[in-house]
Write an enzyme that holds these catalytic residues in place. Structure first.
Site, PDB file in Angstrom:
ATOM      1  N   THR A 173       0.859  -1.176   0.000  1.00 54.18           N
ATOM      2  CA  THR A 173       0.000   0.000   0.000  1.00 54.18           C
ATOM      3  C   THR A 173       0.898   1.230   0.000  1.00 54.18           C
ATOM      4  OG1 THR A 173      -1.792  -1.110   1.175  1.00 54.18           O
ATOM      5  CG2 THR A 173      -1.751   1.294   1.261  1.00 54.18           C
TER       6      THR A 173
ATOM      7  N   LYS B 177      -7.523   1.629  -2.752  1.00 55.23           N
ATOM      8  CA  LYS B 177      -7.145   1.272  -1.379  1.00 55.23           C
ATOM      9  C   LYS B 177      -7.208   2.487  -0.465  1.00 55.23           C
ATOM     10  CE  LYS B 177      -5.496  -1.183   2.042  1.00 55.23           C
ATOM     11  NZ  LYS B 177      -4.178  -1.836   2.043  1.00 55.23           N
TER      12      LYS B 177
ATOM     13  N   LYS C  54      -0.506   5.227   8.485  1.00 57.64           N
ATOM     14  CA  LYS C  54       0.160   5.327   7.186  1.00 57.64           C
ATOM     15  C   LYS C  54      -0.864   5.422   6.048  1.00 57.64           C
ATOM     16  CE  LYS C  54       2.116   2.268   3.793  1.00 57.64           C
ATOM     17  NZ  LYS C  54       2.386   0.854   3.485  1.00 57.64           N
TER      18      LYS C  54
END
Length: 280
Positions: A83, A155, A230
């Site tokens: 990611t 995502k 994050k």
């Protein structure tokens, strides 16, 4: 994440070579060959996959000293399941000289172990048919989202929704506690009503109603709160760069940062309920 994903490829009958800076991680993939380097793992492979912490690691592994793109056969399909930011995903795709897909996942460690991940895939449509069967050995849903970078975009949006729904779900359980309503009663009602969500039905932030949720393991991840910070940072950063208003996403980032700064970084992200209780 990469370990159980690799184990599922071995179970599916593939010849798998693995590389990790931690030798113990490679040993946890029985049946796979431990490679001497990332480039060695890529040599001669039909498919090359990475799962790495951040964009800088992805760029270095594929295009830098890691040399994975250059070491892989010209006809190989390259897949990054990390990611990272959209810009880096697009840059790596452009620089590889091979069919390359950004394919971040949803489902956490439990999903990786159960081969029930959701893959959000960005890359050339004409090559997607080659990548899809490999990803299906590791996941339940493989969705082609568009061109390079589209997987990372999906995502970022998905995890912003996940963070916000987990926070409000945890808030609801804390409120229920204060009102004398049992966890099970709230779960039964919300599960069958408009409050239903993945955060409730699969990852319930209190122990009991969903036996497989991290709440039943003292909030051992799972998906660590530090990783949620994050991912939220990527989403909010993309929103700010594009001039898009995401006030709830931004507030979710603030709350998760506070949770991590208070020592919750290694805790599952559903453990934010503990901070909310402390603030009550």
């Amino acid at each position: 994440m990469g370990g159980p994903m690799a184990r599922n490829l071995v179970k599916a009958g593939h010849d798998v070579a693995v590389f990790d800076l931690d030798a113990a991680a490679m040993a946890r993939v029985p049946g796979a060959t431990a490679a001497a380097s990332a480039a060695d793992a890529a040599r001669g492979a039909d498919f090359v996959l990475t799962m790495l912490p951040a964009g800088a690691h992805v760029r270095e592994a594929w295009l830098g000293a890691g040399g994975m793109a250059a070491a892989s056969p010209p006809e190989a399909v390259l897949i990054d399941c990390s990611t990272i930011d959209v810009a880096t995903a697009r840059a790596v795709a452009a620089g590889c000289g091979r069919a390359f897909f950004d394919a971040p996942v949803s489902g956490g460690v439990m999903g990786a172990e159960a081969a029930s991940l959701t893959f959000m895939v960005g890359g050339a449509a004409e090559a997607f048919a080659r990548a899809e069967p490999i990803l299906k050995h590791m996941g339940r849903a493989v969705i082609h989202c568009g061109a390079a970078g589209a997987g990372q975009a999906a995502k970022a949006c998905n995890n912003m929704m996940l963070a916000a729904t987990m926070i409000v779900t945890a808030e609801a359980f804390v409120l229920a506690e204060s009102l004398g309503l049992s966890h099970q009663a709230l779960f039964e009602v919300a599960q069958r009503s408009s409050g239903q969500s993945w955060s409730l039905s699969t990852y319930c932030p209190v122990p009991g109603p969903v036996p497989g949720s991290p709440a039943n393991r003292d909030y051992a991840p799972g998906f660590a709160a530090s990783l949620m910070v994050k991912d939220l940072g990527l989403a909010v950063g993309a929103a700010e760069a594009g001039g898009v208003a995401t006030p709830i996403g931004a507030r979710a980032l603030e709350l998760y940062r506070a949770f991590v700064e208070a020592g919750g970084g290694g805790t599952d992200f559903s453990g934010i309920i503990r901070m909310l209780r402390d603030r009550a």
